[in-house]
Design an enzyme around this catalytic site. Sequence first.
Site, PDB file in Angstrom:
ATOM      1  N   TRP A 107      14.879   3.327 -11.156  1.00 25.42           N
ATOM      2  CA  TRP A 107      14.711   4.764 -10.901  1.00 25.42           C
ATOM      3  C   TRP A 107      16.014   5.503 -11.116  1.00 25.42           C
ATOM      4  CZ3 TRP A 107       9.950   5.758 -11.457  1.00 25.42           C
ATOM      5  CH2 TRP A 107       8.972   4.894 -10.962  1.00 25.42           C
ATOM      6  N   ASP A 174      18.044  10.662  -4.407  1.00 23.87           N
ATOM      7  CA  ASP A 174      16.623  10.315  -4.474  1.00 23.87           C
ATOM      8  C   ASP A 174      16.358   9.411  -3.269  1.00 23.87           C
ATOM      9  OD1 ASP A 174      14.140   9.168  -4.913  1.00 23.87           O
ATOM     10  OD2 ASP A 174      14.566   8.472  -6.951  1.00 23.87           O
ATOM     11  N   LYS A 198       5.626   6.967  -0.547  1.00 19.14           N
ATOM     12  CA  LYS A 198       6.202   5.732  -0.003  1.00 19.14           C
ATOM     13  C   LYS A 198       6.271   5.775   1.532  1.00 19.14           C
ATOM     14  CE  LYS A 198       7.064   4.738  -4.327  1.00 19.14           C
ATOM     15  NZ  LYS A 198       8.240   5.175  -5.055  1.00 19.14           N
TER      16      LYS A 198
HETATM   17  C1  LIG Z   1       8.490   5.547  -6.623  1.00 18.37           C
HETATM   18  C2  LIG Z   1       9.843   6.068  -6.887  1.00 18.37           C
HETATM   19  C3  LIG Z   1      10.077   7.074  -7.836  1.00 18.37           C
HETATM   20  C4  LIG Z   1       8.981   7.650  -8.714  1.00 18.37           C
HETATM   21  O1  LIG Z   1       8.185   8.468  -7.985  1.00 18.37           O
HETATM   22  P1  LIG Z   1       6.988   9.289  -8.685  1.00 18.37           P
HETATM   23  O2  LIG Z   1       6.561  10.159  -7.565  1.00 18.37           O
HETATM   24  O3  LIG Z   1       5.967   8.297  -9.107  1.00 18.37           O
HETATM   25  O4  LIG Z   1       7.540  10.041  -9.820  1.00 18.37           O
HETATM   26  C5  LIG Z   1      11.362   7.540  -7.994  1.00 18.37           C
HETATM   27  N1  LIG Z   1      12.382   7.049  -7.270  1.00 18.37           N
HETATM   28  C6  LIG Z   1      12.191   6.072  -6.339  1.00 18.37           C
HETATM   29  C7  LIG Z   1      13.352   5.566  -5.561  1.00 18.37           C
HETATM   30  C8  LIG Z   1      10.921   5.550  -6.129  1.00 18.37           C
HETATM   31  O5  LIG Z   1      10.726   4.593  -5.229  1.00 18.37           O
END
Ligand SMILES: *Cc1c(COP(=O)(O)O)cnc(C)c1O
Length: 363
Positions: A107, A174, A198
């Site tokens: 990511w 993020d 998540k």
């Molecule tokens: C799952 C995840 C993403 C992607 O998220 P989307 O909502 O599917 O775009 C980005 N960064 C991290 C750390 C993730 O766990």
Amino acid sequence: MLNQNELQMKKHNFSAGPSILPQEVIDNTAKAILNFNDSGLSLMEVSHRSKDFQEVMDKAVALFKELLNIPEGYSVIFLGGGASLQFCMVPYNFLEKKAAYLNTGTWAKKALKEAKGFGEVIEVASSAESNYTYIPQDYIIPTDADYFHITTNNTIYGTEIKHDIDSPVPLIADMSSDILSRPIDVSKYVCIYGGAQKNIAPSGVTFVIIKDDALGKVSRYIPTMLNYKTHIDNGSMFNTPPVVPIYAAEQTLLWIKEQGGVKEMERRAIEKSDMLYHEIDRNKLFVGTANKEDRSRMNICFVMTPEYKDLEADFLKFATDRGMVGIKGHRSVGGFRASCYNAMSKDSVQALIDCMQEFEKLH
Ligand SMILES: *Cc1c(COP(=O)(O)O)cnc(C)c1O
């Protein structure tokens, strides 16, 4: 009438995302979908501008601010597009000349790649050479960067930055997969974002926490929908927001508050992850993949020791037969990944540990 869960064997949901949510959040959202606030209407068919939904939005924002102790001068917005859209919204809104990124996984790398379209991007450090088994420690953040971007929890590789780092330039994170799992010092960041699927809600909504006065510093034209200011000025209602996921998010935030807040979530996360890592380290069949100091409390990755490599498929079936769901590791790591988000109970973690111990006895 028994609900679906009671009719079936108890399932222990270790999925990485979309992932486990508190049962009462699912129940309350289901009820609201059938009859929202006794209005005789479904949550799915009411106007996002109705008084009842506005209340949900206001509460979700207020709870987010309360739980994370977000200081004055910050906004919380809910958007569509997932965390992945933030990979381009961040540079659109914050990158004028140069940005720094820490490459700690898939990511992080995707975020970095997207920023390259907007200016100079410095990768300050990377653990790619070891398949992202650790968080780099020694790196220099260029002091002339517009911001420094980190991924606090690497969902795929099971590593986590479990403290708020000091950055000489504005810090952006993020936090898709570890938001609300520990108290954070929001004042150290100018922007924190993540997909909700998540730790907060079903997929379809993204949260963004932004320091208001950090905006407005880039000279480019920002398309209206990609401009954070649009959504701040319109209370996340510039266009139709994802109503159902925002309702579920509000329910989860309420649940966290009732459970004792993020401090309590952290206590539980430490307890659950310690239990499972202890078993991984003790059990002769398994070995953890991440560097011990950098181990994630949310996504616990492990493989079979080389000696027992052949038993991988057998263990997966053994655990699946006993109600474990979503423990197959991501293809880039292999083996197993047990995601233990806030809603995961200690009992479910114990059930997985029991599986590992029973399986060990058979071999
Ligand atoms: C799952 C995840 C993403 C992607 O998220 P989307 O909502 O599917 O775009 C980005 N960064 C991290 C750390 C993730 O766990």
